[in-house]
Design a protein around this motif. Structure first.
Motif, PDB file in Angstrom:
ATOM      1  N   THR A 188      74.293  52.422  13.527  1.00  0.00           N
ATOM      2  CA  THR A 188      73.509  51.192  13.353  1.00  0.00           C
ATOM      3  C   THR A 188      72.495  50.942  14.477  1.00  0.00           C
ATOM      4  O   THR A 188      71.843  49.906  14.494  1.00  0.00           O
ATOM      5  CB  THR A 188      74.466  49.984  13.287  1.00  0.00           C
ATOM      6  N   THR A 189      72.366  51.877  15.412  1.00  0.00           N
ATOM      7  CA  THR A 189      71.434  51.681  16.530  1.00  0.00           C
ATOM      8  C   THR A 189      69.998  51.549  16.013  1.00  0.00           C
ATOM      9  O   THR A 189      69.517  52.419  15.274  1.00  0.00           O
ATOM     10  CB  THR A 189      71.498  52.876  17.498  1.00  0.00           C
ATOM     11  N   PRO A 190      69.272  50.461  16.361  1.00  0.00           N
ATOM     12  CA  PRO A 190      67.881  50.312  15.892  1.00  0.00           C
ATOM     13  C   PRO A 190      66.963  51.351  16.534  1.00  0.00           C
ATOM     14  O   PRO A 190      67.280  51.931  17.576  1.00  0.00           O
ATOM     15  CB  PRO A 190      67.514  48.889  16.330  1.00  0.00           C
ATOM     16  N   VAL A 191      65.815  51.537  15.924  1.00  0.00           N
ATOM     17  CA  VAL A 191      64.861  52.563  16.366  1.00  0.00           C
ATOM     18  C   VAL A 191      64.512  52.400  17.840  1.00  0.00           C
ATOM     19  O   VAL A 191      64.465  53.371  18.597  1.00  0.00           O
ATOM     20  CB  VAL A 191      63.581  52.509  15.504  1.00  0.00           C
ATOM     21  N   ALA A 192      64.276  51.168  18.288  1.00  0.00           N
ATOM     22  CA  ALA A 192      63.843  50.938  19.665  1.00  0.00           C
ATOM     23  C   ALA A 192      64.893  51.343  20.691  1.00  0.00           C
ATOM     24  O   ALA A 192      64.565  51.543  21.860  1.00  0.00           O
ATOM     25  CB  ALA A 192      63.475  49.467  19.854  1.00  0.00           C
ATOM     26  N   ASP A 193      66.156  51.469  20.265  1.00  0.00           N
ATOM     27  CA  ASP A 193      67.235  51.803  21.211  1.00  0.00           C
ATOM     28  C   ASP A 193      67.779  53.212  21.022  1.00  0.00           C
ATOM     29  O   ASP A 193      68.797  53.562  21.634  1.00  0.00           O
ATOM     30  CB  ASP A 193      68.376  50.789  21.057  1.00  0.00           C
ATOM     31  N   ARG A 194      67.134  54.024  20.208  1.00  0.00           N
ATOM     32  CA  ARG A 194      67.621  55.387  19.973  1.00  0.00           C
ATOM     33  C   ARG A 194      67.091  56.314  21.062  1.00  0.00           C
ATOM     34  O   ARG A 194      66.050  56.961  20.911  1.00  0.00           O
ATOM     35  CB  ARG A 194      67.188  55.876  18.587  1.00  0.00           C
ATOM     36  N   ARG A 195      67.810  56.368  22.164  1.00  0.00           N
ATOM     37  CA  ARG A 195      67.305  57.107  23.312  1.00  0.00           C
ATOM     38  C   ARG A 195      67.488  58.614  23.175  1.00  0.00           C
ATOM     39  O   ARG A 195      67.024  59.361  24.046  1.00  0.00           O
ATOM     40  CB  ARG A 195      67.960  56.593  24.592  1.00  0.00           C
ATOM     41  N   ASN A 196      68.142  59.076  22.110  1.00  0.00           N
ATOM     42  CA  ASN A 196      68.248  60.520  21.890  1.00  0.00           C
ATOM     43  C   ASN A 196      67.211  61.025  20.901  1.00  0.00           C
ATOM     44  O   ASN A 196      67.239  62.196  20.518  1.00  0.00           O
ATOM     45  CB  ASN A 196      69.658  60.901  21.418  1.00  0.00           C
ATOM     46  N   MET A 197      66.304  60.153  20.484  1.00  0.00           N
ATOM     47  CA  MET A 197      65.279  60.516  19.510  1.00  0.00           C
ATOM     48  C   MET A 197      63.883  60.314  20.114  1.00  0.00           C
ATOM     49  O   MET A 197      63.651  59.387  20.892  1.00  0.00           O
ATOM     50  CB  MET A 197      65.398  59.642  18.256  1.00  0.00           C
ATOM     51  N   LEU A 198      62.969  61.210  19.734  1.00  0.00           N
ATOM     52  CA  LEU A 198      61.549  61.049  20.049  1.00  0.00           C
ATOM     53  C   LEU A 198      60.818  60.872  18.720  1.00  0.00           C
ATOM     54  O   LEU A 198      61.129  61.554  17.746  1.00  0.00           O
ATOM     55  CB  LEU A 198      61.004  62.266  20.789  1.00  0.00           C
ATOM     56  N   TYR A 199      59.811  59.987  18.721  1.00  0.00           N
ATOM     57  CA  TYR A 199      59.123  59.689  17.472  1.00  0.00           C
ATOM     58  C   TYR A 199      57.642  60.041  17.562  1.00  0.00           C
ATOM     59  O   TYR A 199      56.998  59.838  18.587  1.00  0.00           O
ATOM     60  CB  TYR A 199      59.298  58.211  17.116  1.00  0.00           C
ATOM     61  N   GLY A 200      57.136  60.578  16.472  1.00  0.00           N
ATOM     62  CA  GLY A 200      55.752  61.007  16.408  1.00  0.00           C
ATOM     63  C   GLY A 200      54.784  59.908  16.802  1.00  0.00           C
ATOM     64  O   GLY A 200      54.948  58.748  16.418  1.00  0.00           O
ATOM     65  N   GLY A 201      53.760  60.281  17.592  1.00  0.00           N
ATOM     66  CA  GLY A 201      52.746  59.327  18.026  1.00  0.00           C
ATOM     67  C   GLY A 201      53.035  58.671  19.346  1.00  0.00           C
ATOM     68  O   GLY A 201      52.168  57.989  19.892  1.00  0.00           O
ATOM     69  N   THR A 202      54.251  58.857  19.910  1.00  0.00           N
ATOM     70  CA  THR A 202      54.570  58.294  21.224  1.00  0.00           C
ATOM     71  C   THR A 202      54.166  59.282  22.319  1.00  0.00           C
ATOM     72  O   THR A 202      53.773  60.417  22.034  1.00  0.00           O
ATOM     73  CB  THR A 202      56.064  57.949  21.327  1.00  0.00           C
ATOM     74  N   LEU A 203      54.296  58.877  23.587  1.00  0.00           N
ATOM     75  CA  LEU A 203      53.757  59.673  24.689  1.00  0.00           C
ATOM     76  C   LEU A 203      54.802  59.872  25.781  1.00  0.00           C
ATOM     77  O   LEU A 203      55.407  58.908  26.253  1.00  0.00           O
ATOM     78  CB  LEU A 203      52.528  58.975  25.280  1.00  0.00           C
ATOM     79  N   VAL A 204      54.988  61.123  26.196  1.00  0.00           N
ATOM     80  CA  VAL A 204      55.898  61.440  27.294  1.00  0.00           C
ATOM     81  C   VAL A 204      55.206  61.087  28.607  1.00  0.00           C
ATOM     82  O   VAL A 204      54.107  61.561  28.883  1.00  0.00           O
ATOM     83  CB  VAL A 204      56.279  62.935  27.287  1.00  0.00           C
TER      84      VAL A 204
END
Length: 903
Positions: A188-204
């Motif tokens: 149930t972890t929301p997208v903003a708190d999924r620290r094991n996932m990277l999402y397209g369009g974001t920046l390292v």
């Protein structure tokens, strides 16, 4: 789902994801597998939305009652043989159609901007070989390698991470870079708190890592946002609705009046052909041909005025919509705040300091707030303060630089703030690093909760220097002593330090602690070995400060009856702190500040009540933003929404007015918006609302001025038909009045300045008609004055020796003079004409001079006499004309005095 890949990858272990996708976490996919997967899943590009054909799109632009009125006017003028007038009206129709098509193209451009967001090149491992490929050729199961500065090309489940932090603000609204690791998370972890996932369009921003591609193209989080955007139909503006309703009612009234005139004439024995011509003349007189031009000009002037106040308008009708706004839903970061992390307070174990200046520029200083403590504008007087500044700035992988007169950040904004404050304290970072070169680092991780950097110690030939920054709890745990202001080590007073930190954290500030330690020999850099025995040097408290003008703008909006709400993806505590700083209503009372988790389980009615009552919504997903906007609109509100990220785009399209940030906003947000703020400042929204209200006022002034003319002309002809009398004004003379006065007189009302108290009024009821009953009574009064005055002067002239042509010339000039006098009264719908400065609108004076010259030409030029069937008038006739016009003006002034406000 198209590609059959389940999306709960954050709840699976990394090796389970690898098995599920038949991938390889060490060597990547085999090269010969790629073609098959690409065929199965397609390219990693967001799908194009279905586009309608040009003919269908053009046809939709004609589906508007205002266009129906224009076409009817064109047909009528064509029947009368007024081909020039027909061409002008058809030109207006074509312009309206073109503008509508442009808006559809812009809506599609928003989706195209979203498609291009993930277009980049990526480093992958395939068959154990490192290679660079275009992001569109990635497939599920690919092993992607990422490091600082890389744009994430798809949705990725991490398998390895080292100090990895990602800026997800464009997707989630989170103002700070997010730490990433491989930990398994609850389903149930929301997208903003999924620290094991990277999402397209974001920046390292910092660190490095690798992960398995789990979703591409339309199956990514960006794809979900694209689907939301595609499903949203922008709400029609209140002005569009009001004009549509007004145009429909006007059309019905004109047709009914023309039909009545035709029937009465035929019943009285007049020839049907002649009566049809008279009915057409009545319709021509009643149709306000100048209205579309007045609307366009008034809106265009509003656009120009808004541009001067740093609001660039992309759709003309929304200028007026801003004036109807009842709720402003604003993002936090960059709108209410500066979008520049700033250290505002420093605490050492023995002293506390305040920091002046905001943003990434060097202006500002460090000073003790109390006279009991030493006033220290620089770090030299306090050793603990100096080492706190050094550790924050040197144990750091970010950079602050100036470009084109603006300060920018490369890396993490939090680290940038620590670099800036070190400069305010007089620390020369470059000199320190040159004397104490870095020998290695331990990057920040979620488990470690600190970053450590090892340096050669300039104070020792063989020793090393360890600098640490991280969370207060972790740094205190690793420390065995604290540093005094003279540089000596003292017993650690963790409780006092924690209490000071809690007080600042309660104000919404982020706390980062620092420590140092001198090592006797070369450092042993081992990521698995925890540090110990550090000397605690202090902590820095920072936040993204509210804009100086934000509180005043919020107060002005509240005085104007406009509710202001914050909708952000950031944490609830941070959102509440900023909301309190800018003066949002009672955010600390129950149910006034809600998190996304509070909203998700609500039904539509409960959500609508919460949306109406609460002032702050935090950790809100794009879907929830859309639901909140929709809920407010369903309660009858006209909603303006601000945003800068991809996650804001659907809500920007749904809102009645979408407002994007020009500096920090993504291209997706800008393309989805109606207005772009060039300074990213909430105060600019308040200024734009003020301009929008002025635009509506000026439109109402024009309508109040022009409708009596059109109604009066129609009634003059109707009375002539009923009485069986000669027409006092001919159709060609009616066209002259309509065309010249609308341009020379009526349009000048679009330049009227703002009236006093504009922002102290409550918002207009969105359901209120463009024509209120009080306004219609004013219009009816002036129409009766025009009809009565016209017939009186026509009868007077014909019975006192004037020819029919001279009598009609007097009637035409009377019509224009009454309009001219009435124009000055319409400059304000509430105040007396004598209280208005004559030259506050110099264009009106210019228009009056032009119209007077035109009337003189109509009356005295032989060529004009021949075309419009007019004749020269005596000065006695002009005295009678001006006397009637003055009398009409006095009657209107009395009506304004006794009935007051008619807006």
């Amino acid at each position: 789902m198209k590609n059959g890949i389940q999306t709960a990858h954050h709840s699976l272990r990394a090796h389970e994801v690898v098995l599920l996708l038949e991938a390889d976490a060490f060597r990547g996919l085999k090269v010969d597998e790629i073609a098959g997967r690409r065929q199965a899943y397609g390219l990693n590009v967001l799908p194009r939305s279905a586009r309608s054909g040009i003919l269908r799109a053009t046809g939709r632009q004609f589906n508007n009652p205002l266009v129906y009125v224009l076409i009817a006017a064109a047909i009528v003028t064509l029947v009368l043989g007024e081909f020039v007038d027909t061409s002008v009206i058809l030109g207006v129709v074509i312009v309206n159609v073109v503008i509508g098509l442009i808006q559809e193209v812009r809506a599609e451009a928003a989706l195209e901007a979203l498609r291009s967001l993930v277009a980049t090149r990526s480093v992958v491992l395939r068959g154990g070989q490192r290679m660079e490929v275009a992001s569109e050729y990635l497939v599920p199961g690919d092993l992607v390698l990422l490091e600082a500065g890389d744009k994430v090309p798809a949705d990725i489940r991490l398998v390895r991470a080292s100090g990895l932090r990602v800026d997800e603000s464009a997707l989630t609204g989170e103002s700070e870079a997010v730490s990433k690791d491989e930990v398994v998370l609850p389903l149930t972890t929301p997208v903003a708190d999924r620290r094991n996932m990277l999402y397209g369009g974001t920046l390292v921003t910092t660190g490095n890592g690798s992960g398995i591609v789990v979703a591409i193209a339309g199956e990514t989080e960006l794809g979900a946002i694209q689907r939301l955007m595609g499903a949203v139909t922008p709400a029609p503006t209140p002005l569009t609705n009001k004009l549509a309703s007004f145009s429909m009612r006007l059309t019905v009234a004109i047709l009914a009046l023309a039909a009545l005139a035709f029937i009465i004439g035929v019943v009285r024995g007049q020839h049907p052909a002649g009566m049809f011509t008279a009915a057409v003349a009545l319709a021509v007189g009643a149709i306000p041909e100048g209205l579309p031009a007045a609307v366009s000009v008034t809106l265009a002037i509003g656009v120009r005025r808004m541009a001067r106040r740093r609001a660039v308008v992309r759709r003309l009708p929304v200028v007026e919509t801003l004036g109807s706004t009842t709720v402003i839903c604003s993002d936090k970061t960059g709108t209410f705040t500066e979008n520049q992390m700033t250290v505002t307070a420093l605490r050492t174990p023995s002293c506390h300091y305040e920091v002046t200046g905001t943003g990434y520029g060097p202006a500002g200083a460090i000073a003790a707030p109390s006279p009991v403590q030493p006033a220290v504008p620089a770090a030299a007087g306090d050793a603990a303060l100096r080492w706190c500044l050094v550790a924050g700035a040197v144990c750091n992988d970010s950079a602050v630089f100036q470009e084109d007169g603006q300060w920018h950040v490369r890396g993490d904004p939090t680290e940038a703030a620590m670099i800036v404050v070190s400069g305010k304290g007089g620390v020369d970072i470059q000199r320190f690093i040159s004397c104490n070169p870095r020998q290695g680092t331990l990057p920040f991780t979620h488990e470690r909760q600190y970053m450590a950097s090892f340096h050669k110690d300039a104070a020792s030939e063989t020793g090393s220097l360890l600098l640490v920054k991280g969370s207060l709890e972790r740094v205190l745990e690793l420390s065995s002593s604290h540093m005094g202001s003279d540089g000596s080590s003292m017993p650690l007073d963790g409780r006092t330090i924690s209490q000071a930190a809690e007080e600042l954290a309660g104000r919404g500030l982020r706390i980062l602690a620092t420590a140092m330690k001198r090592l006797p020999g070369a450092p042993e850099i081992d990521a698995t070995t925890p540090l110990e025995g550090l000397v605690f040097t202090g902590f820095q408290a920072m936040y993204d400060p509210p804009r100086a003008a934000a509180a005043g703008a919020v107060r002005s909006c509240r005085d104007a009856g406009i509710a202001v709400k914050m909708i952000t993806g950031d944490h609830l505590g941070t959102a509440i702190a900023i909301a309190e700083a800018v003066g949002l209503d009672s955010v600390t009372t129950p149910k006034r500040a809600l998190a996304g988790t509070d909203l998700e389980g609500m039904g539509e009615e409960e959500l609508a009540a919460a949306a109406d009552k609460a002032s702050v919504f935090a950790r809100v997903s794009p879907e929830l933003k859309l639901r909140l906007i929709d809920a407010l609109q369903n309660k009858g509100h006209v909603v303006a929404m601000t945003g800068d990220g991809v996650n804001d785009a659907p809500a920007l399209r749904q809102a009645n007015v979408g407002i994007a940030m020009g500096r920090s906003g993504t291209e997706v947000a800008k393309e989805a918006s109606d207005i772009v703020l060039t300074d990213d400042n909430f105060a600019t929204i308040e200024a734009a609302v003020e301009e929008g209200r002025n635009v509506f006022d000026n439109l109402v002034k024009f309508i109040t001025w022009t409708l009596p003319t059109n109604m009066g002309e129609g009634l003059v002809i109707l009375v002539a038909i009923v009485l069986g009398s000669t027409l006092p004004i001919l159709p060609t003379q009616i066209l002259w009045i309509n065309m010249t006065t609308a341009v020379a007189l009526g349009l000048m009302l679009a330049f009227e300045p703002k009236e006093p108290g504009l922002m102290s009024r409550p918002p207009r009821d969105p359901g209120q008609s463009l024509l209120t009953w009080t306004l219609m009574l004013r219009i009816l009064l002036v129409s009766v004055l025009l009809v009565g005055g016209t017939w009186w002067i026509f009868e007077f002239e014909t019975t006192h020796g004037s020819t029919l042509v001279e009598a009609r010339t007097s009637a035409v000039n009377l019509f224009v003079m009454v309009e001219l006098f009435y124009l000055f009264s319409c400059r304000s719908l509430t105040r007396s004409v004598w209280k208005l400065p004559l030259f506050s609108n110099h264009w009106l004076v210019v228009g009056v001079v032009i119209q007077a010259a035109g009337q003189a030409a109509l009356t005295y030029l032989p060529s004009m006499n021949d075309v419009f069937h007019t004749a020269p008038l005596s000065w006695e006739a002009w005295l009678r004309i001006l006397g009637v016009a003055l009398l009409a003006s006095l009657v209107v002034a009395l009506d304004k005095h006794f009935r007051g406000n008619i807006i």
